[in-house]
Design a protein around this motif. Structure first.
Motif, short mmCIF file in Angstrom:
data_model
loop_
_atom_site.label_atom_id
_atom_site.label_comp_id
_atom_site.label_asym_id
_atom_site.label_seq_id
_atom_site.Cartn_x
_atom_site.Cartn_y
_atom_site.Cartn_z
N VAL A 166 0.85 -1.19 0.00
CA VAL A 166 0.00 0.00 0.00
C VAL A 166 0.88 1.24 0.00
O VAL A 166 1.69 1.42 0.91
CB VAL A 166 -0.93 0.03 1.23
CG1 VAL A 166 -1.74 1.33 1.25
CG2 VAL A 166 -1.85 -1.17 1.22
N TYR A 167 0.73 2.07 -1.03
CA TYR A 167 1.48 3.33 -1.07
C TYR A 167 0.61 4.44 -0.51
O TYR A 167 -0.53 4.62 -0.94
CB TYR A 167 1.90 3.69 -2.50
CG TYR A 167 2.76 4.94 -2.53
CD1 TYR A 167 4.13 4.85 -2.37
CD2 TYR A 167 2.18 6.20 -2.66
CE1 TYR A 167 4.92 6.00 -2.35
CE2 TYR A 167 2.96 7.35 -2.63
CZ TYR A 167 4.33 7.23 -2.49
OH TYR A 167 5.10 8.37 -2.45
N VAL A 168 1.15 5.19 0.44
CA VAL A 168 0.43 6.30 1.06
C VAL A 168 1.23 7.59 0.85
O VAL A 168 2.37 7.69 1.31
CB VAL A 168 0.21 6.06 2.57
CG1 VAL A 168 -0.48 7.26 3.21
CG2 VAL A 168 -0.59 4.79 2.79
N PRO A 169 0.68 8.58 0.17
CA PRO A 169 1.38 9.85 -0.02
C PRO A 169 1.71 10.50 1.32
O PRO A 169 1.01 10.27 2.31
CB PRO A 169 0.39 10.70 -0.82
CG PRO A 169 -0.59 9.72 -1.40
CD PRO A 169 -0.67 8.59 -0.43
N TYR A 200 -2.34 12.03 4.81
CA TYR A 200 -3.57 11.43 4.30
C TYR A 200 -3.90 10.14 5.05
O TYR A 200 -3.78 9.03 4.49
CB TYR A 200 -3.43 11.12 2.80
CG TYR A 200 -3.16 12.32 1.95
CD1 TYR A 200 -4.15 13.23 1.64
CD2 TYR A 200 -1.88 12.54 1.44
CE1 TYR A 200 -3.89 14.34 0.84
CE2 TYR A 200 -1.61 13.66 0.64
CZ TYR A 200 -2.62 14.53 0.35
OH TYR A 200 -2.37 15.63 -0.44
N PRO A 201 -4.32 10.22 6.31
CA PRO A 201 -4.72 8.99 7.01
C PRO A 201 -5.89 8.29 6.33
O PRO A 201 -6.04 7.07 6.44
CB PRO A 201 -5.09 9.49 8.42
CG PRO A 201 -5.37 10.95 8.26
CD PRO A 201 -4.46 11.41 7.17
N GLY A 234 -2.88 2.23 -4.09
CA GLY A 234 -2.72 3.53 -3.44
C GLY A 234 -2.39 4.64 -4.41
O GLY A 234 -1.80 4.41 -5.47
N PRO A 235 -2.77 5.88 -4.07
CA PRO A 235 -2.56 7.04 -4.94
C PRO A 235 -1.17 7.64 -4.76
O PRO A 235 -0.43 7.27 -3.85
CB PRO A 235 -3.63 8.01 -4.44
CG PRO A 235 -3.68 7.72 -2.96
CD PRO A 235 -3.49 6.23 -2.83
N GLY A 236 -0.84 8.58 -5.64
CA GLY A 236 0.44 9.27 -5.54
C GLY A 236 0.56 10.34 -6.60
O GLY A 236 -0.35 10.53 -7.41
N ASN A 237 1.70 11.00 -6.65
CA ASN A 237 1.92 12.04 -7.65
C ASN A 237 2.25 11.43 -9.00
O ASN A 237 2.14 10.21 -9.19
CB ASN A 237 3.02 13.00 -7.18
CG ASN A 237 4.36 12.30 -6.98
OD1 ASN A 237 4.59 11.18 -7.46
ND2 ASN A 237 5.25 12.94 -6.25
N ILE A 238 2.67 12.25 -9.93
CA ILE A 238 2.91 11.77 -11.30
C ILE A 238 4.02 10.73 -11.35
O ILE A 238 3.98 9.79 -12.14
CB ILE A 238 3.22 12.96 -12.25
CG1 ILE A 238 3.30 12.48 -13.69
CG2 ILE A 238 4.49 13.68 -11.83
CD1 ILE A 238 2.02 11.86 -14.21
N TYR A 239 5.02 10.87 -10.46
CA TYR A 239 6.12 9.90 -10.43
C TYR A 239 5.61 8.54 -9.96
O TYR A 239 6.00 7.49 -10.50
CB TYR A 239 7.24 10.40 -9.52
CG TYR A 239 7.98 11.58 -10.09
CD1 TYR A 239 9.01 11.42 -11.02
CD2 TYR A 239 7.65 12.88 -9.70
CE1 TYR A 239 9.68 12.51 -11.55
CE2 TYR A 239 8.31 13.98 -10.23
CZ TYR A 239 9.33 13.79 -11.15
OH TYR A 239 9.99 14.87 -11.68
N VAL A 240 4.75 8.54 -8.97
CA VAL A 240 4.18 7.29 -8.47
C VAL A 240 3.28 6.66 -9.52
O VAL A 240 3.33 5.45 -9.76
CB VAL A 240 3.39 7.55 -7.17
CG1 VAL A 240 2.61 6.32 -6.75
CG2 VAL A 240 4.33 7.99 -6.06
N ALA A 241 2.46 7.47 -10.18
CA ALA A 241 1.55 6.96 -11.21
C ALA A 241 2.32 6.33 -12.36
O ALA A 241 1.98 5.23 -12.82
CB ALA A 241 0.67 8.09 -11.72
#
Length: 371
Positions: free
Chosen positions: A128-131, A137-138, A211-218
């Motif tokens: 699970v990736y958490v920004p 972002y709990p 899990g969500p993230g910025n453009i690098y994570v996407a």
């Protein structure tokens, strides 16, 4: 914010501008992400530690990359009891919702002895990736971990960026503990996705990354898909609000900013039939941004758009699709109502013509059913 009246001239470039935000359009970022992934595959922990120092300013090694029980205990002492209560209530609501979605194995046989069925088996390990680089972002923890727990995943690994002091936001740690995360690692960005996908000396390889993230994570999730399963390529945050003159401009502005604060590349769009509402929302957005703590993130959002769509234009776009999608009287009635509202609001020749067309169409269908 810029307010655009939707006309033949302005609509030509709207879709093109929106599509520029797609992860498929960020070639300049993609090459950097691919380099990071390759480096992590080859150098493993060493590369993860280097990137964490470079991007997050934190010195991480094999001794402190994993969050300890002491750090989690300290986080509980720092979190407001009221927030903890909210986290626990949200956890129950989310768990109850996803429990109703759970799929079960089943088997059946017919008279000839043929056995048919479906075996539903939970994944063993999920990452699970958490920004956490720019905000906390709990909620992302809860909404990604709890479905995995409900599904029966036995090992849930979480990665999230840490601060320069090597600490993770207390509320993030508390949410993770409450949700039942098995291990938390202080690493973010594309390097975290690569570590989860291929494994390192410290971080185990997982079966799926969510899990969500910025453009690098996407882009990193897009690149590792195939080596590991992923939930989706979410990309930068986006929201579109559809509203008419009855909407509360302050509420609309708050909804738009709820996504705009996530990322400088976020997109928030209001489509409205009321030019007055568009202007009022723009004023409310300015008021909010002036007082927000994350104004450096939300300020670029001011350059986003509010689209003013005249009723005549709305009717012209909606009516043909509704009217001719099916031959049912109900569908025709919907088209009739759209045209009626447009005719009342705009009093234009176009809407009057649509109104008349809808009326004729409904009469024809009623006569067909009568016969």
């Amino acid at each position: 914010m810029r307010i655009l009246k939707l006309t033949k001239e302005t609509q030509n470039n709207i879709l093109e501008n929106l599509l520029k935000r797609s992860p498929n359009s960020y070639g300049e970022f993609e090459s950097r992400v691919n380099d990071i992934i390759q480096n992590v595959r080859e150098k493993r922990d060493e590369a993860v530690f280097e990137y964490t120092l470079k991007f997050d300013g934190a010195t991480i090694d094999q001794d402190n990359i994993r969050v300890t029980e002491e750090e989690i205990k300290e986080a509980y002492e720092q979190v407001d009891p009221k927030l903890l209560d909210v986290i626990r209530k949200a956890l129950v609501n989310i768990r109850d919702y996803h429990t109703k979605q759970k799929q079960y194995s089943w088997f059946d046989s017919d008279e000839s002895g043929i056995i048919l069925g479906q075996k539903v088996t939970p994944l063993k390990t999920v990452g699970v990736y958490v920004p956490g680089g720019k905000a906390v972002y709990p909620s992302s923890v809860l909404m990604n971990v709890i479905p995995a727990k409900v599904a029966g995943v036995s090992n849930i690994i979480m990665t999230t960026p840490c601060g320069k002091d090597g600490k993770v936001y207390p509320s993030t740690l508390v949410a993770a503990k409450e949700a039942g995360v098995d291990a938390i690692y202080k690493v973010g960005g594309a390097q975290a996705i690569a570590a989860l996908a291929f494994g390192t000396e410290s971080i185990p390889k997982v079966d799926k990354i969510v899990g969500p993230g910025n453009i690098y994570v996407a882009l990193a999730k897009k690149a590792v898909f195939g080596y590991v399963s992923i939930d989706s390529i979410a990309g930068p945050s986006e929201i579109m609000v559809l509203a008419d003159e009855t909407a509360n401009p302050r509420f609309v502005a708050a909804d738009l900013l709820s996504q705009a604060e996530h990322d400088e590349m976020a997109s928030a769009i209001l489509v409205t039939t009321s030019e007055t509402l568009a202007e009022q929302v723009s004023v409310e957005v300015d008021k909010f941004v002036a007082t927000l703590s994350r104004k450096e993130i939300t300020s670029p959002f001011i350059r986003s758009f509010l689209y003013y769509v005249p009723y005549a234009c709305l009717a012209a776009m909606t009516f043909p699709a509704i009217l001719f999608a099916t031959d049912s009287v109900i569908s025709a009635a919907v088209g009739f109502i759209v045209a009626l509202i447009a005719a009342y609001k705009e009093k234009s020749l176009l809407t009057v013509a649509l109104f008349a067309c809808a009326a004729v169409f409904i009469v024809e269908r009623i006569l067909e059913f009568a016969v």
